[in-house]
Design a protein around this motif. Structure first.
Motif, PDB file in Angstrom:
ATOM      1  N   LEU A 188      38.881  82.623 -40.861  1.00 55.95           N
ATOM      2  CA  LEU A 188      38.588  81.548 -39.747  1.00 55.95           C
ATOM      3  C   LEU A 188      39.662  80.437 -39.699  1.00 55.95           C
ATOM      4  CD1 LEU A 188      36.726  80.957 -37.481  1.00 55.95           C
ATOM      5  CD2 LEU A 188      35.161  79.549 -39.098  1.00 55.95           C
ATOM      6  N   GLY A 189      40.040  80.032 -40.933  1.00 56.05           N
ATOM      7  CA  GLY A 189      41.045  78.939 -41.026  1.00 56.05           C
ATOM      8  C   GLY A 189      42.086  78.978 -40.119  1.00 56.05           C
TER       9      GLY A 189
ATOM     10  N   LEU B 283      34.168  87.809 -35.157  1.00 52.99           N
ATOM     11  CA  LEU B 283      35.385  88.011 -34.126  1.00 52.99           C
ATOM     12  C   LEU B 283      36.084  86.965 -34.321  1.00 52.99           C
ATOM     13  CD1 LEU B 283      36.956  89.798 -32.306  1.00 52.99           C
ATOM     14  CD2 LEU B 283      35.401  88.933 -30.350  1.00 52.99           C
ATOM     15  N   MET B 284      37.484  86.739 -34.611  1.00 51.00           N
ATOM     16  CA  MET B 284      38.192  85.660 -34.421  1.00 51.00           C
ATOM     17  C   MET B 284      39.700  85.937 -34.079  1.00 51.00           C
ATOM     18  SD  MET B 284      37.561  84.822 -38.716  1.00 51.00           S
ATOM     19  CE  MET B 284      35.826  84.933 -39.061  1.00 51.00           C
TER      20      MET B 284
ATOM     21  N   TYR C  34      40.623  75.845 -35.327  1.00 53.95           N
ATOM     22  CA  TYR C  34      39.621  75.511 -36.703  1.00 53.95           C
ATOM     23  C   TYR C  34      40.499  75.042 -37.820  1.00 53.95           C
ATOM     24  CZ  TYR C  34      36.219  78.612 -34.432  1.00 53.95           C
ATOM     25  OH  TYR C  34      35.382  79.311 -33.413  1.00 53.95           O
ATOM     26  N   THR C  35      39.971  74.097 -38.526  1.00 54.31           N
ATOM     27  CA  THR C  35      40.682  73.465 -39.638  1.00 54.31           C
ATOM     28  C   THR C  35      40.802  74.480 -40.826  1.00 54.31           C
ATOM     29  OG1 THR C  35      38.676  72.852 -40.655  1.00 54.31           O
ATOM     30  CG2 THR C  35      39.607  71.301 -38.967  1.00 54.31           C
ATOM     31  N   ASP C  36      41.753  74.172 -41.622  1.00 51.33           N
ATOM     32  CA  ASP C  36      42.153  74.996 -42.906  1.00 51.33           C
ATOM     33  C   ASP C  36      40.932  75.262 -43.455  1.00 51.33           C
ATOM     34  OD1 ASP C  36      44.952  74.989 -42.577  1.00 51.33           O
ATOM     35  OD2 ASP C  36      45.396  73.230 -43.568  1.00 51.33           O
TER      36      ASP C  36
ATOM     37  N   GLY D 296      26.290  75.673 -44.129  1.00 51.96           N
ATOM     38  CA  GLY D 296      25.956  77.039 -44.107  1.00 51.96           C
ATOM     39  C   GLY D 296      26.685  78.085 -44.683  1.00 51.96           C
ATOM     40  N   TYR D 297      26.258  79.216 -44.591  1.00 53.29           N
ATOM     41  CA  TYR D 297      26.983  80.417 -45.554  1.00 53.29           C
ATOM     42  C   TYR D 297      27.908  81.178 -44.600  1.00 53.29           C
ATOM     43  CZ  TYR D 297      27.970  84.543 -47.891  1.00 53.29           C
ATOM     44  OH  TYR D 297      28.497  85.861 -48.250  1.00 53.29           O
ATOM     45  N   MET D 298      29.065  81.402 -45.405  1.00 53.05           N
ATOM     46  CA  MET D 298      30.122  82.143 -44.872  1.00 53.05           C
ATOM     47  C   MET D 298      30.836  82.992 -46.116  1.00 53.05           C
ATOM     48  SD  MET D 298      33.131  81.311 -41.879  1.00 53.05           S
ATOM     49  CE  MET D 298      31.831  80.489 -40.761  1.00 53.05           C
ATOM     50  N   SER D 299      31.326  84.146 -46.098  1.00 50.98           N
ATOM     51  CA  SER D 299      32.002  84.648 -47.213  1.00 50.98           C
ATOM     52  C   SER D 299      33.257  84.119 -47.181  1.00 50.98           C
ATOM     53  CB  SER D 299      32.110  85.961 -47.050  1.00 50.98           C
ATOM     54  OG  SER D 299      32.874  86.478 -46.259  1.00 50.98           O
ATOM     55  N   SER D 300      33.911  84.100 -48.506  1.00 48.68           N
ATOM     56  CA  SER D 300      35.396  83.517 -48.845  1.00 48.68           C
ATOM     57  C   SER D 300      36.260  84.162 -47.885  1.00 48.68           C
ATOM     58  CB  SER D 300      35.733  83.785 -50.314  1.00 48.68           C
ATOM     59  OG  SER D 300      35.559  85.034 -50.643  1.00 48.68           O
TER      60      SER D 300
END
Length: 855
Positions: A799-800, A766-767, A781-783, A789-793
């Motif tokens: 998130l960026g 959730l963003m 959040y930064t660019d 950790g893992y996060m999908s592309s």
């Protein structure tokens, strides 16, 4: 006490014939010592007929220890609810007579300098068997009664060999508070005529359920953070004995069967040596044979994994031992209909007993292999440390030594040696920095605690994918390589007690006292002073007096116009320092050579916070408990807990702050929404986190937009194999990763922070979009936010530049929206102050800088 125990033993002997009636269902058909009381003879019912409570279990273990020369009982901790935590040391009487010498000899295996001297053939294996760390997974804790009885009363050459070659530490209940909570629920809803209807009340445990401890924490995620007395005591036991094999008995969904390790092979932490998994597979053969014999369904190598070292079955892997997870399908009561037929409570207990005993067989058969693996683990760790280009880690924060002290405390609990820095290295000074040399036995655990990782074999994880501790504490840190490293950088070895700041008491101030908000414990000190009726103000801007410089966020307590005398105020300040360790300075004048004077409107009056924490159905018990723990244990605040569905009937005017942790808030009545909206409009501060932000948006409380992936209508869908769906879906889950945000340090939400970059812990996809008001998004959040950790592309791209915090306005009130939980699992110390600032300073935020709520 001895008279009571003797009486119980007498009763057990008198009732022996009745009490042994169900023993053959659970235990091997061997002879049992009639002088040892069975569980039923003490409890008054057969194991599996009722759910044993923790006090009953404790009573039986005390009676066993009194009755058997094979057993001693050790209390190693007390829970938050003051229940005793115990383990039984079970071995042959001969071993008990030499227990201290055997323990010392065994621990030599973990010392690379002396491990080669240990005679493996004459060294017993240490097996640590633990049960029901999740309190509403009761088959383990009930099985512990029978396993303990078997070890105390069993006769014959097989058990004699077991007791001679092993020392078994049997911990009957890892989570007494949750276990007691669940047993009460199950027993109070049990009918005389058992129903297996899954919709029956017995099988629908209410919020917060018995899984967690008193503060609703999952203790099976706390082995590494060790923030609770249960975990801290367990770690002391673990490192006192250094077990070779640890088993962790759990339950899972009712329609499952039985799982035992090994888990997913591609999801083993790369720091775990291959030999660990080889022996795990060999041990699995013993479980398979035992379960085949009684016809139980089971599976391995799927679903569960050995990645996060904060779980009970994985923590041993980074400490030279083998950890084994057992997961039994749960009846959640006496009996339930399932896909595999009716599942009875007694059957679940039998599977746990069976695999506890097969573990013991494996321990005897693989004794020398396991001892040799432990020795090799620590010898090879030192060899790898010597070859590693990184020779040490350095960390510290001059502005706030408290967070560094807490990190030292965690490292010490895991037997990691920490030293003061002897001389300046880059920005690190000897007054505030610490060094962790790599060349020590816990080399691999140090790497697990300090390293970051963003590349993985798999895209799915049973739990979090990263936990880098200095990032969790928001501490500057660095690896020292061979070019920089010098052993002379090591000062004195320290413990957490050694590094806590000694805060001097200020002289009596004639004008004001200044509370340093940079200190981690500053909210505790401020809360104490406000509770004593003192007035205080927070500065919106930095200023300088003739004595020192003050950052924005410093809190002023004037000596004039208070209800206390100057002498009384000075005594309260002294007490605040003693309770918190937070620096408080005295000032003799309100005139400042630089910046605003102390009578300026840039110093805003503070209110005594009266906090309501929303709980109950629709709220995440984990997140609510983490907030409760932070405010209650660390800040010593009085807070009220109230269920979401009750808000409409409460007098919210008693509170200045309402906190809504993550949750869907389904079922919250409209009356509660209306009451909350009125309260905010009249000046209340609402703090919403994660899913609660989305709920607040939908109810017109927060003016915030959810950030979603832009649909590409030109892109054609590509067919995928049916079997790939679970993996594809799982790859989009954010189970837990560390991300970077940048903050506006001039904003009250960021007071007390010294660096714009802040590591946050991210769970869930959730963003939120940044606010339209350019002043209302103080944390973004930064660019490229992924730190570890893992996060999908796809999720990374979303998130960026999304909002980590948005400040909303509704009438005269404020709605502070946080995208993450700043109190994650009790060890994300670095973001705790976001919540403290929202509570203490939220009402001071200018209305002109807020995002208006939607209509």
């Amino acid at each position: 006490m001895r008279l009571t125990i003797a009486l119980a033993v007498t009763i057990a002997a008198l009732n022996l014939s009745w009490a042994q009636s169900n023993i053959p269902y659970f235990l091997p058909n061997i002879s049992y010592d009639p002088k040892i009381p069975t569980p039923a003879s003490v409890l008054g019912y057969e194991v599996g007929d009722w759910h044993v409570s923790h006090d009953q279990q404790y009573m039986y273990m005390k009676i066993l220890a009194e009755a058997s020369d094979r057993i001693t009982l050790t209390e190693y901790a007390r829970t938050h609810e003051r229940r005793p935590m115990i383990y039984l040391t079970i071995s042959s009487p001969k071993n008990h007579r030499n227990i201290d010498e055997l323990k010392s000899r065994h621990k030599q295996l973990t010392d690379p300098n002396s491990a080669a001297k240990v005679d493996l053939a004459n060294t017993p294996l240490v097996v640590y068997q633990g049960f029901s760390i999740h309190g509403n997974e009761p088959s383990g804790g009930n099985a512990a009664l029978l396993v303990a009885y078997y070890l105390a009363a069993g006769q014959g050459p097989e058990i004699e060999q077991l007791l001679d070659q092993t020392i078994i530490l049997l911990d009957p209940c890892f989570n007494p508070d949750g276990f007691q909570r669940f047993s009460t629920w199950a027993n109070m809803n049990r009918s005389k005529n058992i129903t297996a209807d899954p919709q029956h009340r017995e099988y629908r445990e209410p919020w917060p359920m018995g899984r967690t401890n008193h503060y609703w924490f999952d203790l099976n995620r706390d082995w590494l953070p060790a923030q609770h007395p249960e975990s801290q005591g367990r770690l002391r036991t673990f490192h006192e004995w250094k077990p070779n094999l640890l088993t962790d008995h759990h339950e899972m969904g009712t329609n499952a069967t039985f799982f035992f390790m090994p888990g997913e092979p591609q999801r083993v932490n790369p720091l775990t040596p291959p030999r660990n998994q080889e022996l795990t597979a060999k041990i699995a053969e013993f479980h398979a044979t035992a379960l085949d014999k009684i016809g139980s369904l089971y599976y391995t190598r799927e679903g569960f994994d050995d990645f996060y070292y904060g779980k009970g079955s994985t923590y041993p892997d980074i400490n030279g031992a083998v950890g084994i997870l057992f997961e039994q399908a749960s009846s959640r009561g006496q009996a339930q209909e399932t896909e595999n037929g009716v599942l009875t409570f007694a059957f679940t207990i039998r599977n746990q007993v069976t695999t506890a005993l097969s573990t013991q067989k494996a321990a005897v058969a693989l004794k020398n292999d396991l001892l040799q693996m432990q020795r090799d683990f620590y010898v090879s760790a030192m060899e790898e440390a010597r070859q590693d280009n990184n020779k040490a880690y350095i960390f510290g924060d001059a502005a706030d030594p408290a967070r560094a002290a807490y990190l030292v405390e965690i490292l010490n609990r895991h037997q990691v040696e920490v030293y003061r820095l002897s001389r300046k290295v880059d920005a690190f000074s000897p007054e505030s920095a610490f060094v962790v040399p790599m060349e020590q036995p816990q080399y691999r655990l140090i790497r697990a605690a300090f390293e970051t990782m963003t590349t993985f074999q798999d895209s799915q994880f049973y739990d979090i994918s990263s936990w880098t501790l200095p990032l969790a504490f928001n501490l500057p840190y660095a690896a020292l390589d061979r070019k920089v490293w010098n052993a002379q950088l090591l000062g004195e070895k320290v413990s957490a007690t050694d590094v806590k700041r000694a805060t001097p008491e200020p002289a009596a101030a004639t004008y004001a006292y200044m509370l340093d908000w940079n200190d981690y414990h500053a909210p505790k000190a401020l809360n104490f002073l406000l509770r004593q009726g003192l007035r205080a103000k927070v500065s919106m801007a930095p200023f300088k007096t003739t004595q020192r410089n003050y950052d924005r966020g410093v809190v002023m307590i004037p000596t004039a116009n208070q209800s206390k005398t100057p002498a009384e105020i000075h005594e309260l300040v002294r007490q605040a320092i003693a309770k918190s360790g937070t620096p408080i300075y005295g000032e003799s004048s309100g005139y400042t050579p630089e910046g605003s004077d102390m009578g300026s409107s840039t110093l805003r009056p503070l209110k005594m916070p009266k906090v309501l924490l929303v709980t109950g159905e629709g709220v995440s018990a984990y997140d609510a408990g983490e907030v409760w723990h932070l405010l209650d244990q660390r800040y010593a605040m009085e807070i009220s807990l109230a269920d979401a569905n009750a808000l409409g009937g409460l007098n919210l005017d008693r509170y200045t702050v309402v906190i809504m942790p993550d949750g869907g808030y389904t079922g919250t009545p409209q009356g509660a929404v209306d009451q909350l909206k009125r309260w905010v409009q009249e000046g209340g501060v609402l703090i919403a986190m994660q899913g609660a932000v989305s709920w607040a948006k939908d109810k017109g409380l927060a003016g915030i937009e959810i950030k979603k992936e832009k649909e590409d209508t030109t892109k054609k869908a590509v067919r995928r194999p049916y079997e790939k769906q679970p993996d594809d879906s799982g790859a989009q889950v954010i189970g837990g990763a560390i991300v970077a945000a940048t903050g506006d340090l001039t904003h009250p939400l960021l007071f007390g922070y010294q660096r714009e970059r802040l590591p946050l812990f991210r769970q869930g996809a959730l963003m939120f979009e940044p606010s339209k008001n350019i002043y209302a998004t103080p944390l973004v959040y930064t660019d490229k936010p992924l730190l570890s950790g893992y996060m999908s592309s796809k999720n990374l791209q979303l998130l960026g530049q999304s909002a980590a915090a948005v400040i909303g306005g509704l009438g005269r009130g404020r709605v502070i929206c946080l995208a993450d939980n700043p109190a994650f699992r009790g060890f994300w110390f670095g973001s705790n102050k976001l919540l403290a600032n929202a509570i203490f300073f939220g009402h001071t935020i200018s209305q002109a800088t807020t995002e208006p709520a939607g209509k």
